[in-house]
Motif scaffolding. Structure first.
Motif, PDB file in Angstrom:
ATOM      1  N   SER A  37      76.806 136.508 -13.258  1.00  0.00           N
ATOM      2  CA  SER A  37      76.192 137.813 -12.975  1.00  0.00           C
ATOM      3  C   SER A  37      77.213 138.803 -12.430  1.00  0.00           C
ATOM      4  O   SER A  37      76.987 140.018 -12.467  1.00  0.00           O
ATOM      5  N   MET A  87      71.674 127.071  -7.712  1.00  0.00           N
ATOM      6  CA  MET A  87      72.362 125.797  -7.915  1.00  0.00           C
ATOM      7  C   MET A  87      72.300 124.907  -6.679  1.00  0.00           C
ATOM      8  O   MET A  87      72.882 123.829  -6.659  1.00  0.00           O
ATOM      9  N   TYR A 141      77.872 120.965 -10.071  1.00  0.00           N
ATOM     10  CA  TYR A 141      78.852 120.836 -11.161  1.00  0.00           C
ATOM     11  C   TYR A 141      78.749 119.435 -11.773  1.00  0.00           C
ATOM     12  O   TYR A 141      78.788 119.261 -12.986  1.00  0.00           O
ATOM     13  N   GLY A 210      94.727 131.970  -7.960  1.00  0.00           N
ATOM     14  CA  GLY A 210      95.109 132.650  -6.725  1.00  0.00           C
ATOM     15  C   GLY A 210      94.072 133.733  -6.439  1.00  0.00           C
ATOM     16  O   GLY A 210      92.980 133.724  -7.013  1.00  0.00           O
TER      17      GLY A 210
HETATM   18  P1  NDP Z   1      81.574 136.042  -7.294  1.00  0.00           P
HETATM   19  O1  NDP Z   1      81.090 136.015  -5.876  1.00  0.00           O
HETATM   20  O2  NDP Z   1      81.879 137.356  -7.904  1.00  0.00           O
HETATM   21  O3  NDP Z   1      80.510 135.312  -8.234  1.00  0.00           O
HETATM   22  C1  NDP Z   1      79.813 134.203  -7.811  1.00  0.00           C
HETATM   23  C2  NDP Z   1      78.739 133.936  -8.830  1.00  0.00           C
HETATM   24  O4  NDP Z   1      77.980 132.795  -8.413  1.00  0.00           O
HETATM   25  C3  NDP Z   1      77.764 135.089  -8.984  1.00  0.00           C
HETATM   26  O5  NDP Z   1      77.348 135.194 -10.316  1.00  0.00           O
HETATM   27  C4  NDP Z   1      76.604 134.668  -8.103  1.00  0.00           C
HETATM   28  O6  NDP Z   1      75.427 135.314  -8.556  1.00  0.00           O
HETATM   29  C5  NDP Z   1      76.597 133.162  -8.338  1.00  0.00           C
HETATM   30  N1  NDP Z   1      75.958 132.418  -7.257  1.00  0.00           N
HETATM   31  C6  NDP Z   1      76.085 132.610  -5.919  1.00  0.00           C
HETATM   32  N2  NDP Z   1      75.308 131.744  -5.242  1.00  0.00           N
HETATM   33  C7  NDP Z   1      74.672 131.000  -6.181  1.00  0.00           C
HETATM   34  C8  NDP Z   1      73.706 129.958  -6.112  1.00  0.00           C
HETATM   35  N3  NDP Z   1      73.240 129.514  -4.944  1.00  0.00           N
HETATM   36  N4  NDP Z   1      73.246 129.431  -7.272  1.00  0.00           N
HETATM   37  C9  NDP Z   1      73.692 129.880  -8.463  1.00  0.00           C
HETATM   38  N5  NDP Z   1      74.611 130.858  -8.596  1.00  0.00           N
HETATM   39  C10 NDP Z   1      75.084 131.417  -7.459  1.00  0.00           C
HETATM   40  O7  NDP Z   1      82.822 135.037  -7.343  1.00  0.00           O
HETATM   41  P2  NDP Z   1      84.230 135.171  -8.080  1.00  0.00           P
HETATM   42  O8  NDP Z   1      84.038 135.742  -9.424  1.00  0.00           O
HETATM   43  O9  NDP Z   1      85.191 135.797  -7.153  1.00  0.00           O
HETATM   44  O10 NDP Z   1      84.639 133.625  -8.215  1.00  0.00           O
HETATM   45  C11 NDP Z   1      84.336 132.881  -9.375  1.00  0.00           C
HETATM   46  C12 NDP Z   1      85.049 131.544  -9.322  1.00  0.00           C
HETATM   47  O11 NDP Z   1      86.452 131.761  -9.163  1.00  0.00           O
HETATM   48  C13 NDP Z   1      84.618 130.650  -8.161  1.00  0.00           C
HETATM   49  O12 NDP Z   1      84.543 129.306  -8.573  1.00  0.00           O
HETATM   50  C14 NDP Z   1      85.734 130.831  -7.148  1.00  0.00           C
HETATM   51  O13 NDP Z   1      85.881 129.715  -6.287  1.00  0.00           O
HETATM   52  C15 NDP Z   1      86.932 130.990  -8.077  1.00  0.00           C
HETATM   53  N6  NDP Z   1      88.040 131.655  -7.414  1.00  0.00           N
HETATM   54  C16 NDP Z   1      87.955 132.981  -7.121  1.00  0.00           C
HETATM   55  C17 NDP Z   1      88.993 133.613  -6.467  1.00  0.00           C
HETATM   56  C18 NDP Z   1      88.960 135.073  -6.143  1.00  0.00           C
HETATM   57  O14 NDP Z   1      89.880 135.535  -5.441  1.00  0.00           O
HETATM   58  N7  NDP Z   1      87.981 135.834  -6.590  1.00  0.00           N
HETATM   59  C19 NDP Z   1      90.202 132.861  -6.036  1.00  0.00           C
HETATM   60  C20 NDP Z   1      90.173 131.473  -6.395  1.00  0.00           C
HETATM   61  C21 NDP Z   1      89.130 130.899  -7.062  1.00  0.00           C
HETATM   62  P3  NDP Z   1      74.078 135.438  -7.684  1.00  0.00           P
HETATM   63  O15 NDP Z   1      74.467 135.926  -6.336  1.00  0.00           O
HETATM   64  O16 NDP Z   1      73.265 136.394  -8.479  1.00  0.00           O
HETATM   65  O17 NDP Z   1      73.478 134.072  -7.675  1.00  0.00           O
END
Ligand code: NDP
Length: 287
Positions: A37, A87, A141, A210
């Motif tokens: 999302s 999730m 997962y 990162g």
């Molecule tokens: P975001 O916070 O932008 O996105 C998180 C997503 O997970 C959203 O779609 C959110 O949607 C969903 N989500 C949150 N809680 C739940 C839940 N309880 N059940 C189902 N879905 C859920 O994260 P990023 O895009 O920044 O990160 C994406 C991935 O990249 C992650 O695995 C993160 O660990 C990894 N990562 C990111 C980094 C960064 O700097 N951004 C660095 C290193 C790794 P909604 O709230 O609508 O449920």
């Protein structure tokens, strides 16, 4: 020349411009993207849509998912659907895979990307938060992988796990998050070994990222972490590329992340020191 070829093409995969030209690899493929999302997951969905994949995206916020689906259809997705839920609930994690089975009867790629909300500060000793984040970031997962495996075995498909430098090295202020990411590395690296031993034709790609400029990450680290972030659009493409090319790991950005992980076991205290230098402690104390 062979060394250069091995290093850049085999280890790092094709350069993005070449990969985009080969993106017919993903045309018509059936892909689940979790956490789509917002952030990186949303960008993954848009890239796959441009490549003509069938998409099933998921997260909790329905209105946001509807917008992403509409955008995916506009960009050229073969089809795009969503299912919303949390999730935290393993029945929901299973329901996502079931929905793919009902829609397509098959699955080519499972991109596991979602994370639950956490904090960016000293560990707060709250065991309920640890349990909840383990459920969302790790157990769901595993649950989805178990449910999807029969379909992935049939298609010779791929599992892509979006992880972090915090899944390889101990970073401060993300203690619980880091534990969930380390757990993913243990589970999926061991599983990959067994797949090879059992001739299971399902690839597993772990993505070590990162700092990326997603809204939630920028909000969390604002004024507290001094390293510049990398763009989420390019990051999303690297993740897809790694999965499509069946790479065991994706490092993004490569030089920033790979060097730290290589040096981790050779000079652990030096690496810990370098990491700590990136934090602005004054801003942290204001919480
Ligand atoms: P975001 O916070 O932008 O996105 C998180 C997503 O997970 C959203 O779609 C959110 O949607 C969903 N989500 C949150 N809680 C739940 C839940 N309880 N059940 C189902 N879905 C859920 O994260 P990023 O895009 O920044 O990160 C994406 C991935 O990249 C992650 O695995 C993160 O660990 C990894 N990562 C990111 C980094 C960064 O700097 N951004 C660095 C290193 C790794 P909604 O709230 O609508 O449920």
């Amino acid at each position: 020349h062979l060394w250069i070829y091995n290093y850049f093409i085999v280890k790092r995969g094709l350069p993005n411009n070449k990969f985009e030209k080969k993106s017919e690899m993903l045309k018509g493929k059936r892909v689940i993207v979790t956490g789509a999302s917002t952030g990186i997951g949303e960008q993954i969905a848009y890239h796959l849509a441009r490549m003509g994949s069938h998409l099933l995206i998921t997260a909790r916020t329905e209105a946001q998912l509807q917008q992403v689906v509409a955008q995916c259809l506009e960009l050229g997705a073969a089809s795009a659907r969503y299912i919303n839920g949390s999730m935290e609930d393993m029945k929901f994690a299973q329901a996502v895979v079931k929905k793919a089975e009902e829609l397509w009867g098959s699955l080519d790629m499972l991109i596991l990307n979602h994370i639950g909300k956490s904090y960016f500060n000293y560990f707060d000793w709250d065991i309920r938060h640890v349990q909840k984040l383990m459920d969302i970031n790790f157990l769901s997962y595993v649950t989805m992988t178990i449910s999807a495996l029969p379909m992935l075995k049939n298609s010779g498909g791929s599992i892509v796990v979006v992880s972090s430098m915090a899944g390889k090295i101990g970073f401060p202020f993300t203690v619980t998050y880091s534990a969930t990411k380390f757990a993913l590395h243990g589970f999926f690296s061991s599983l990959r070994q067994e797949f090879v031993m059992q001739n299971t034709n399902v690839s597993i790609t772990l993505c070590i990222l990162g700092l990326i400029n997603t809204e939630s990450a920028m909000k969390a680290v604002s004024g507290r972490f001094t390293s510049p972030p990398a763009p989420k659009e390019e990051c999303a493409l690297e993740i897809i590329k790694g999965g499509a090319l069946r790479q065991r790991e994706v490092y993004y950005r490569y030089m920033d992340t790979k060097i730290f992980t290589v040096l981790r076991d050779w000079a652990p205290e030096f690496i810990d020191y370098l990491i700590r230098k990136n934090y602005n402690m004054d801003n942290l104390k204001q919480d």
